[in-house]
Design an enzyme around this catalytic site. Sequence first.
Site, mmCIF file in Angstrom:
data_model
loop_
_atom_site.group_PDB
_atom_site.id
_atom_site.type_symbol
_atom_site.label_atom_id
_atom_site.label_comp_id
_atom_site.label_asym_id
_atom_site.label_seq_id
_atom_site.Cartn_x
_atom_site.Cartn_y
_atom_site.Cartn_z
ATOM 1 N N ALA A 291 3.130 6.078 -2.604
ATOM 2 C CA ALA A 291 4.327 6.862 -2.940
ATOM 3 C C ALA A 291 4.489 6.996 -4.451
ATOM 4 O O ALA A 291 4.808 8.080 -4.956
ATOM 5 C CB ALA A 291 5.567 6.211 -2.322
ATOM 6 N N GLY B 51 0.812 -1.219 0.000
ATOM 7 C CA GLY B 51 0.000 0.000 0.000
ATOM 8 C C GLY B 51 0.840 1.262 0.000
ATOM 9 O O GLY B 51 0.543 2.225 -0.712
ATOM 10 N N CYS B 52 1.901 1.258 0.789
ATOM 11 C CA CYS B 52 2.762 2.445 0.891
ATOM 12 C C CYS B 52 3.496 2.701 -0.419
ATOM 13 O O CYS B 52 3.707 3.847 -0.810
ATOM 14 C CB CYS B 52 3.740 2.286 2.050
ATOM 15 S SG CYS B 52 2.883 2.168 3.645
ATOM 16 N N THR B 53 3.873 1.630 -1.104
ATOM 17 C CA THR B 53 4.544 1.779 -2.398
ATOM 18 C C THR B 53 3.570 2.340 -3.429
ATOM 19 O O THR B 53 3.918 3.257 -4.180
ATOM 20 C CB THR B 53 5.127 0.426 -2.857
ATOM 21 O OG1 THR B 53 6.091 -0.001 -1.883
ATOM 22 C CG2 THR B 53 5.804 0.554 -4.205
#
Length: 156
Positions: free
Chosen positions: A50, A45-47
């Site tokens: 970003a 999710g963070c990738t």
Amino acid sequence: MTLLSVGAAAPPVSGPDQFGRQVSLDEYRGKKVVLYFYPKDDTPGCTKEACAFRDNFPNFKKIGAEVLGVSIDSGAKHAKFADKYQLPFRLVADEDKKIVESYGVWGKKKFMGREYMGTSRVTYLIDEQGTIEMVWPKVTPASHAEEILNYLGKKT
């Protein structure tokens, strides 16, 4: 976990970025700042989130908005993450959790029946005077950058 409200003064943001340089919210006075909090570098999710900010970064620059990502990962982890995905914005290391606590994004989370302390995926838009203009408490990683741009497009 209590999030900050629209109209509140944005607490200070101070810490090293992925290059080891100190970041301070004060250096962005006069510009809108998208301050996005995320749980962990290089996770799915963070990738997605970003990379969505990366892909939309020229649009943020065009309207004069800065993007800052914050997690409790170290500057070294941020450097690997930023390098791997060519992230053009600064990632602030908050290892002592001062920033995540002051913005109300650190707290109890649940995942697969397990409770733990962690960072919630929340974004604050800080206006040119250092006041919180908008809060996104629930974020869909892949489309969030566009959601903010749509909001900013209606505001300009």
